[in-house]
Motif scaffolding. Structure first.
Motif, PDB file in Angstrom:
ATOM      1  N   ARG A   1       0.435  -1.215  -0.031  1.00 53.63           N
ATOM      2  CA  ARG A   1       0.390   0.200   0.112  1.00 53.63           C
ATOM      3  C   ARG A   1       0.575   0.984  -0.593  1.00 53.63           C
ATOM      4  O   ARG A   1       0.636   2.431  -0.679  1.00 53.63           O
TER       5      ARG A   1
ATOM      6  N   ASP B   1     -10.597   1.759  -6.129  1.00 54.10           N
ATOM      7  CA  ASP B   1      -9.505   2.821  -5.325  1.00 54.10           C
ATOM      8  C   ASP B   1      -8.460   3.226  -5.505  1.00 54.10           C
ATOM      9  O   ASP B   1      -7.490   3.963  -5.352  1.00 54.10           O
TER      10      ASP B   1
ATOM     11  N   TYR C   1      -4.659  10.382  -8.829  1.00 57.06           N
ATOM     12  CA  TYR C   1      -3.561  10.839  -7.604  1.00 57.06           C
ATOM     13  C   TYR C   1      -2.365  11.464  -7.784  1.00 57.06           C
ATOM     14  O   TYR C   1      -1.782  11.854  -7.054  1.00 57.06           O
TER      15      TYR C   1
ATOM     16  N   LEU D   1       3.160   5.015  -3.398  1.00 56.54           N
ATOM     17  CA  LEU D   1       3.561   6.761  -2.853  1.00 56.54           C
ATOM     18  C   LEU D   1       5.364   7.106  -2.446  1.00 56.54           C
ATOM     19  O   LEU D   1       5.455   7.664  -2.275  1.00 56.54           O
TER      20      LEU D   1
ATOM     21  N   ALA E   1      -3.635   1.911  -1.538  1.00 56.71           N
ATOM     22  CA  ALA E   1      -2.491   3.058   0.368  1.00 56.71           C
ATOM     23  C   ALA E   1      -4.151   3.492   1.517  1.00 56.71           C
ATOM     24  O   ALA E   1      -4.734   3.458   0.384  1.00 56.71           O
ATOM     25  N   GLU E   2      -4.298   3.440   2.073  1.00 52.98           N
ATOM     26  CA  GLU E   2      -4.837   3.539   3.329  1.00 52.98           C
ATOM     27  C   GLU E   2      -6.008   4.653   3.320  1.00 52.98           C
ATOM     28  O   GLU E   2      -6.614   4.946   3.117  1.00 52.98           O
ATOM     29  N   GLN E   3      -5.312   5.649   2.558  1.00 53.61           N
ATOM     30  CA  GLN E   3      -5.943   7.191   2.798  1.00 53.61           C
ATOM     31  C   GLN E   3      -6.765   6.963   0.969  1.00 53.61           C
ATOM     32  O   GLN E   3      -8.299   7.710   1.387  1.00 53.61           O
ATOM     33  N   PHE E   4      -6.541   5.775   0.619  1.00 52.46           N
ATOM     34  CA  PHE E   4      -7.487   5.764  -1.084  1.00 52.46           C
ATOM     35  C   PHE E   4      -8.398   4.914  -0.633  1.00 52.46           C
ATOM     36  O   PHE E   4      -9.107   4.376  -2.017  1.00 52.46           O
ATOM     37  N   LYS E   5      -9.076   3.783   0.734  1.00 51.42           N
ATOM     38  CA  LYS E   5      -9.374   3.532   1.074  1.00 51.42           C
ATOM     39  C   LYS E   5     -10.912   3.502   0.753  1.00 51.42           C
ATOM     40  O   LYS E   5     -11.128   4.136   1.828  1.00 51.42           O
TER      41      LYS E   5
ATOM     42  N   GLU F   1      -5.801   6.042  -6.406  1.00 52.12           N
ATOM     43  CA  GLU F   1      -5.047   6.441  -6.097  1.00 52.12           C
ATOM     44  C   GLU F   1      -3.503   6.781  -7.682  1.00 52.12           C
ATOM     45  O   GLU F   1      -2.710   7.589  -7.346  1.00 52.12           O
TER      46      GLU F   1
ATOM     47  N   GLN G   1      -0.632  14.755  -8.674  1.00 54.93           N
ATOM     48  CA  GLN G   1       0.978  15.236  -7.912  1.00 54.93           C
ATOM     49  C   GLN G   1       1.674  15.161  -8.477  1.00 54.93           C
ATOM     50  O   GLN G   1       2.554  16.649  -8.357  1.00 54.93           O
TER      51      GLN G   1
ATOM     52  N   ALA H   1     -12.629   5.243  -1.263  1.00 55.20           N
ATOM     53  CA  ALA H   1     -12.153   6.362  -1.871  1.00 55.20           C
ATOM     54  C   ALA H   1     -13.384   6.394  -3.132  1.00 55.20           C
ATOM     55  O   ALA H   1     -13.993   7.309  -3.347  1.00 55.20           O
TER      56      ALA H   1
END
Length: 313
Positions: free
Chosen positions: A31, A87, A94, A35, A73-77, A91, A98, A79
Protein backbone atom coordinates in the motif's frame (compact mmCIF):
# COMPACT_ATOMS: atom_id res chain seq x y z
CA UNK A 1 11.55 -4.99 0.88
CA UNK A 2 14.88 -6.16 2.33
CA UNK A 3 13.18 -9.13 4.00
CA UNK A 4 11.48 -10.07 0.75
CA UNK A 5 14.80 -9.91 -1.11
CA UNK A 6 16.36 -12.30 1.41
CA UNK A 7 13.67 -14.86 0.76
CA UNK A 8 13.81 -14.70 -3.02
CA UNK A 9 16.90 -14.63 -5.26
CA UNK A 10 17.63 -11.77 -7.62
CA UNK A 11 17.49 -12.95 -11.21
CA UNK A 12 16.37 -11.97 -14.69
CA UNK A 13 18.72 -9.02 -15.09
CA UNK A 14 18.33 -7.87 -11.53
CA UNK A 15 14.58 -8.21 -11.10
CA UNK A 16 13.46 -9.39 -7.70
CA UNK A 17 11.80 -12.73 -7.09
CA UNK A 18 9.43 -14.58 -9.38
CA UNK A 19 5.89 -14.03 -10.55
CA UNK A 20 4.63 -14.24 -6.98
CA UNK A 21 7.03 -11.57 -5.66
CA UNK A 22 4.32 -8.98 -5.09
CA UNK A 23 2.21 -11.52 -3.25
CA UNK A 24 5.09 -12.07 -0.83
CA UNK A 25 5.17 -8.42 0.16
CA UNK A 26 3.10 -7.52 3.19
CA UNK A 27 -0.10 -5.54 2.54
CA UNK A 28 1.44 -2.56 4.37
CA UNK A 29 4.45 -2.52 2.02
CA UNK A 30 2.23 -2.87 -1.05
CA UNK A 31 0.00 0.00 0.00
CA UNK A 32 2.85 2.41 0.64
CA UNK A 33 5.07 1.45 -2.29
CA UNK A 34 3.40 3.60 -4.98
CA UNK A 35 3.52 6.69 -2.76
CA UNK A 36 7.22 6.04 -2.13
CA UNK A 37 7.76 5.98 -5.89
CA UNK A 38 5.85 9.26 -6.13
CA UNK A 39 7.97 10.92 -3.45
CA UNK A 40 11.20 9.73 -5.09
CA UNK A 41 10.13 11.16 -8.46
CA UNK A 42 9.15 14.46 -6.86
CA UNK A 43 12.47 14.67 -5.02
CA UNK A 44 14.38 13.96 -8.24
CA UNK A 45 12.49 16.67 -10.12
CA UNK A 46 13.08 19.20 -7.35
CA UNK A 47 16.81 18.37 -7.18
CA UNK A 48 17.26 18.53 -10.95
CA UNK A 49 15.46 21.85 -11.45
CA UNK A 50 17.30 23.38 -8.48
CA UNK A 51 20.77 22.15 -9.50
CA UNK A 52 20.40 22.28 -13.29
CA UNK A 53 17.66 24.83 -14.04
CA UNK A 54 18.53 25.16 -17.74
CA UNK A 55 19.20 21.52 -18.48
CA UNK A 56 16.49 19.33 -20.06
CA UNK A 57 15.50 16.20 -18.17
CA UNK A 58 13.88 12.83 -18.83
CA UNK A 59 11.88 11.19 -16.04
CA UNK A 60 10.29 7.77 -16.43
CA UNK A 61 7.86 7.25 -13.57
CA UNK A 62 6.84 3.59 -13.49
CA UNK A 63 3.49 3.72 -11.74
CA UNK A 64 3.04 0.02 -11.12
CA UNK A 65 -0.49 0.79 -9.95
CA UNK A 66 -2.94 -0.46 -11.16
CA UNK A 67 -1.18 -3.79 -11.54
CA UNK A 68 -2.55 -6.67 -9.51
CA UNK A 69 -2.88 -7.20 -6.64
CA UNK A 70 -5.15 -4.18 -6.06
CA UNK A 71 -3.87 -2.58 -2.86
CA UNK A 72 -4.54 1.13 -2.59
CA UNK A 73 -2.81 3.15 0.13
CA UNK A 74 -4.72 3.55 3.37
CA UNK A 75 -5.96 7.07 2.60
CA UNK A 76 -7.58 5.88 -0.65
CA UNK A 77 -9.46 2.88 0.74
CA UNK A 78 -13.16 3.46 0.16
CA UNK A 79 -12.49 6.49 -2.06
CA UNK A 80 -14.74 5.03 -4.76
CA UNK A 81 -17.78 2.82 -5.01
CA UNK A 82 -15.91 0.33 -7.22
CA UNK A 83 -14.09 -1.77 -4.65
CA UNK A 84 -10.33 -2.17 -4.10
CA UNK A 85 -9.45 -1.86 -7.78
CA UNK A 86 -11.54 1.28 -8.17
CA UNK A 87 -9.72 2.76 -5.17
CA UNK A 88 -6.41 1.76 -6.77
CA UNK A 89 -7.33 3.63 -9.95
CA UNK A 90 -8.25 6.63 -7.79
CA UNK A 91 -4.77 6.49 -6.23
CA UNK A 92 -3.16 6.37 -9.66
CA UNK A 93 -5.12 9.47 -10.63
CA UNK A 94 -3.87 11.17 -7.47
CA UNK A 95 -0.26 10.23 -8.25
CA UNK A 96 -0.46 11.67 -11.76
CA UNK A 97 -2.03 14.82 -10.36
CA UNK A 98 0.74 15.21 -7.79
CA UNK A 99 3.42 14.87 -10.46
CA UNK A 100 1.68 17.51 -12.57
CA UNK A 101 1.42 19.81 -9.55
CA UNK A 102 5.15 19.34 -8.92
CA UNK A 103 5.96 20.44 -12.47
CA UNK A 104 3.71 23.48 -12.02
CA UNK A 105 5.28 24.40 -8.67
CA UNK A 106 8.77 24.15 -10.14
CA UNK A 107 7.79 26.38 -13.07
CA UNK A 108 8.60 23.84 -15.79
CA UNK A 109 5.13 22.48 -16.65
CA UNK A 110 4.71 24.70 -19.71
CA UNK A 111 8.02 23.53 -21.16
CA UNK A 112 7.65 19.81 -20.45
CA UNK A 113 6.26 17.06 -22.65
CA UNK A 114 4.19 14.71 -20.49
CA UNK A 115 3.04 11.31 -21.73
CA UNK A 116 0.62 9.12 -19.79
CA UNK A 117 0.17 5.58 -21.05
CA UNK A 118 0.03 1.90 -20.08
CA UNK A 119 2.02 -1.15 -21.09
CA UNK A 120 -0.87 -3.50 -21.97
CA UNK A 121 -4.57 -4.08 -21.81
CA UNK A 122 -6.44 -4.92 -18.58
CA UNK A 123 -5.72 -8.04 -16.55
CA UNK A 124 -8.06 -11.01 -16.89
CA UNK A 125 -9.14 -11.26 -13.26
CA UNK A 126 -9.61 -7.51 -13.01
CA UNK A 127 -11.95 -7.44 -15.99
CA UNK A 128 -13.95 -10.44 -14.84
CA UNK A 129 -14.46 -9.10 -11.31
CA UNK A 130 -15.02 -5.46 -12.25
CA UNK A 131 -17.50 -6.47 -14.95
CA UNK A 132 -19.44 -8.82 -12.65
CA UNK A 133 -19.38 -6.65 -9.52
CA UNK A 134 -19.47 -3.09 -10.85
CA UNK A 135 -20.49 -3.23 -14.52
CA UNK A 136 -17.09 -1.84 -15.59
CA UNK A 137 -15.04 -3.34 -18.42
CA UNK A 138 -11.58 -1.88 -18.90
CA UNK A 139 -11.25 -3.57 -22.31
CA UNK A 140 -14.56 -2.44 -23.82
CA UNK A 141 -15.22 -2.18 -26.74
CA UNK A 142 -12.20 -4.20 -27.84
CA UNK A 143 -11.88 -7.97 -28.04
CA UNK A 144 -9.32 -9.65 -25.83
CA UNK A 145 -7.40 -8.85 -22.65
CA UNK A 146 -3.83 -8.66 -21.43
CA UNK A 147 -1.61 -11.30 -23.13
CA UNK A 148 -3.86 -11.49 -26.22
CA UNK A 149 -3.03 -10.29 -29.73
CA UNK A 150 -6.54 -8.92 -30.18
CA UNK A 151 -6.99 -5.20 -29.67
CA UNK A 152 -8.04 -5.50 -26.03
CA UNK A 153 -4.57 -6.79 -25.24
CA UNK A 154 -2.70 -3.98 -27.00
CA UNK A 155 -4.81 -0.82 -27.11
CA UNK A 156 -3.94 1.45 -24.20
CA UNK A 157 -4.48 5.08 -23.22
CA UNK A 158 -1.97 7.49 -24.70
CA UNK A 159 -2.45 11.02 -23.38
CA UNK A 160 -0.04 13.84 -24.19
CA UNK A 161 0.33 17.29 -22.65
CA UNK A 162 2.81 19.66 -24.30
CA UNK A 163 1.77 23.32 -24.01
CA UNK A 164 2.51 25.40 -27.08
CA UNK A 165 2.99 22.33 -29.25
CA UNK A 166 0.05 19.95 -28.82
CA UNK A 167 -3.31 21.65 -29.13
CA UNK A 168 -5.48 20.89 -26.06
CA UNK A 169 -8.49 18.67 -26.65
CA UNK A 170 -7.29 17.26 -29.97
CA UNK A 171 -7.55 13.58 -30.86
CA UNK A 172 -5.24 11.74 -33.26
CA UNK A 173 -6.12 8.39 -34.80
CA UNK A 174 -2.61 7.57 -36.03
CA UNK A 175 -1.65 4.05 -34.89
CA UNK A 176 1.55 4.16 -32.84
CA UNK A 177 3.50 1.85 -30.58
CA UNK A 178 5.54 2.56 -27.45
CA UNK A 179 8.65 1.72 -29.43
CA UNK A 180 7.94 4.89 -31.44
CA UNK A 181 8.60 7.08 -28.40
CA UNK A 182 12.36 6.71 -28.84
CA UNK A 183 12.44 7.98 -32.43
CA UNK A 184 10.01 10.75 -31.52
CA UNK A 185 12.13 11.99 -28.61
CA UNK A 186 15.24 11.77 -30.76
CA UNK A 187 13.62 13.99 -33.39
CA UNK A 188 12.45 16.47 -30.77
CA UNK A 189 15.97 16.99 -29.40
CA UNK A 190 17.67 16.65 -32.78
CA UNK A 191 19.61 13.50 -31.92
CA UNK A 192 20.33 11.23 -34.91
CA UNK A 193 19.62 7.55 -34.38
CA UNK A 194 22.02 4.99 -35.84
CA UNK A 195 20.56 2.41 -38.17
CA UNK A 196 21.23 -0.40 -35.70
CA UNK A 197 19.18 1.18 -32.88
CA UNK A 198 15.43 1.54 -32.36
CA UNK A 199 14.79 -0.76 -35.32
CA UNK A 200 11.02 -0.73 -34.71
CA UNK A 201 10.72 2.96 -33.85
CA UNK A 202 9.15 5.61 -36.09
CA UNK A 203 8.67 9.22 -35.02
CA UNK A 204 5.14 10.53 -34.57
CA UNK A 205 6.25 14.11 -33.90
CA UNK A 206 4.36 15.38 -36.95
CA UNK A 207 1.14 13.92 -35.52
CA UNK A 208 1.77 15.58 -32.16
CA UNK A 209 2.25 18.93 -33.84
CA UNK A 210 -0.81 18.49 -36.04
CA UNK A 211 1.23 18.45 -39.23
CA UNK A 212 0.82 16.18 -42.27
CA UNK A 213 2.71 12.93 -42.06
CA UNK A 214 6.00 12.94 -44.00
CA UNK A 215 4.97 9.61 -45.54
CA UNK A 216 1.76 8.53 -47.24
CA UNK A 217 2.49 4.85 -46.59
CA UNK A 218 0.57 3.18 -43.74
CA UNK A 219 2.61 2.61 -40.62
CA UNK A 220 3.60 -0.94 -39.74
CA UNK A 221 3.04 -2.06 -36.16
CA UNK A 222 4.16 -5.43 -34.90
CA UNK A 223 2.14 -7.35 -32.31
CA UNK A 224 3.47 -10.01 -29.97
CA UNK A 225 1.86 -12.00 -27.18
CA UNK A 226 3.06 -13.76 -24.05
CA UNK A 227 3.49 -16.92 -26.17
CA UNK A 228 5.54 -14.94 -28.74
CA UNK A 229 2.77 -15.30 -31.32
CA UNK A 230 3.09 -12.52 -33.88
CA UNK A 231 0.79 -10.20 -35.77
CA UNK A 232 1.08 -7.08 -37.90
CA UNK A 233 -0.98 -3.92 -38.28
CA UNK A 234 -0.89 -2.11 -41.64
CA UNK A 235 -3.25 0.82 -41.94
CA UNK A 236 -6.77 -0.41 -41.23
CA UNK A 237 -5.75 -4.04 -41.70
CA UNK A 238 -4.49 -6.41 -39.06
CA UNK A 239 -3.13 -9.89 -39.64
CA UNK A 240 -2.49 -12.38 -36.84
CA UNK A 241 -0.14 -15.18 -37.84
CA UNK A 242 -1.83 -17.71 -35.58
CA UNK A 243 -5.17 -19.12 -34.48
CA UNK A 244 -6.98 -17.88 -31.39
CA UNK A 245 -5.83 -15.11 -29.08
CA UNK A 246 -2.18 -16.09 -29.02
CA UNK A 247 -2.32 -15.69 -25.26
CA UNK A 248 -5.26 -16.50 -22.99
CA UNK A 249 -7.35 -19.66 -23.34
CA UNK A 250 -10.96 -19.02 -24.35
CA UNK A 251 -11.98 -22.64 -24.76
CA UNK A 252 -12.35 -23.30 -21.06
CA UNK A 253 -12.70 -21.66 -17.67
CA UNK A 254 -14.27 -18.25 -17.01
CA UNK A 255 -13.05 -16.82 -20.33
CA UNK A 256 -15.14 -19.33 -22.27
CA UNK A 257 -18.11 -16.97 -21.80
CA UNK A 258 -16.21 -14.36 -23.85
CA UNK A 259 -15.32 -16.69 -26.73
CA UNK A 260 -16.26 -15.60 -30.27
CA UNK A 261 -16.51 -18.17 -33.05
CA UNK A 262 -13.88 -17.88 -35.78
CA UNK A 263 -15.62 -17.12 -39.10
CA UNK A 264 -12.71 -18.66 -41.04
CA UNK A 265 -11.79 -21.71 -38.94
CA UNK A 266 -9.78 -23.38 -41.72
CA UNK A 267 -7.57 -20.36 -42.44
CA UNK A 268 -3.99 -20.41 -41.08
CA UNK A 269 -4.36 -17.00 -39.46
CA UNK A 270 -6.71 -14.09 -38.84
CA UNK A 271 -7.32 -11.01 -40.97
CA UNK A 272 -9.43 -8.12 -39.70
CA UNK A 273 -10.53 -4.77 -41.13
CA UNK A 274 -10.38 -2.64 -37.98
CA UNK A 275 -12.13 0.27 -39.71
CA UNK A 276 -15.27 -1.78 -40.33
CA UNK A 277 -14.84 -4.39 -37.61
CA UNK A 278 -13.03 -2.91 -34.57
CA UNK A 279 -14.28 -5.78 -32.43
CA UNK A 280 -12.39 -8.32 -34.59
CA UNK A 281 -15.41 -10.59 -35.05
CA UNK A 282 -15.15 -11.29 -38.80
CA UNK A 283 -12.03 -13.14 -39.94
CA UNK A 284 -11.53 -12.20 -43.60
CA UNK A 285 -8.60 -14.55 -44.24
CA UNK A 286 -10.59 -16.81 -46.56
CA UNK A 287 -12.19 -13.91 -48.41
CA UNK A 288 -8.97 -11.95 -49.00
CA UNK A 289 -6.17 -14.50 -49.41
CA UNK A 290 -3.96 -12.12 -51.44
CA UNK A 291 -4.08 -9.43 -48.77
CA UNK A 292 -3.43 -12.02 -46.08
CA UNK A 293 -0.41 -13.26 -48.04
CA UNK A 294 0.90 -9.72 -48.47
CA UNK A 295 0.70 -8.94 -44.75
CA UNK A 296 2.28 -12.29 -43.99
CA UNK A 297 5.11 -11.31 -46.34
CA UNK A 298 5.59 -7.98 -44.55
CA UNK A 299 5.72 -9.80 -41.24
CA UNK A 300 8.28 -12.30 -42.49
CA UNK A 301 10.34 -9.45 -43.93
CA UNK A 302 10.40 -7.72 -40.55
CA UNK A 303 11.48 -10.97 -38.90
CA UNK A 304 14.21 -11.57 -41.47
CA UNK A 305 15.63 -8.03 -41.40
CA UNK A 306 15.15 -7.51 -37.67
CA UNK A 307 13.30 -4.23 -38.15
CA UNK A 308 9.93 -2.77 -39.10
CA UNK A 309 11.07 0.85 -39.35
CA UNK A 310 12.56 1.98 -42.67
CA UNK A 311 16.37 1.98 -42.82
CA UNK A 312 17.92 5.31 -41.78
CA UNK A 313 20.48 7.14 -43.88
Amino acid sequence: MRDARKRRPIHRRGSVGGKDFWLRLSPIVRRMLWLVFLRKSQEWLEHHVRKHPNQPFFLYHAASAVHLPSFAAEQFKGATKAGPHGDFIFELDYIVGQLMETLERLGVADNTLVIFTSDNGPEVTTVLHMRADYGHDGARPWRGLKRDNWEGGHRVPFIVRWPGHVKPGTVCDLPICHTDIMATCAEIVGAPLPNNAAEDSMSFLAALLGRPSPSDSPRILLHETISLALGIRYGQWKYLDHKGSGGNRYDRGPLAALAIEDTAPDAPGQLYNLADDPGERINLSAQKPELRAYLKQLLEQAKATGRSAPPRP
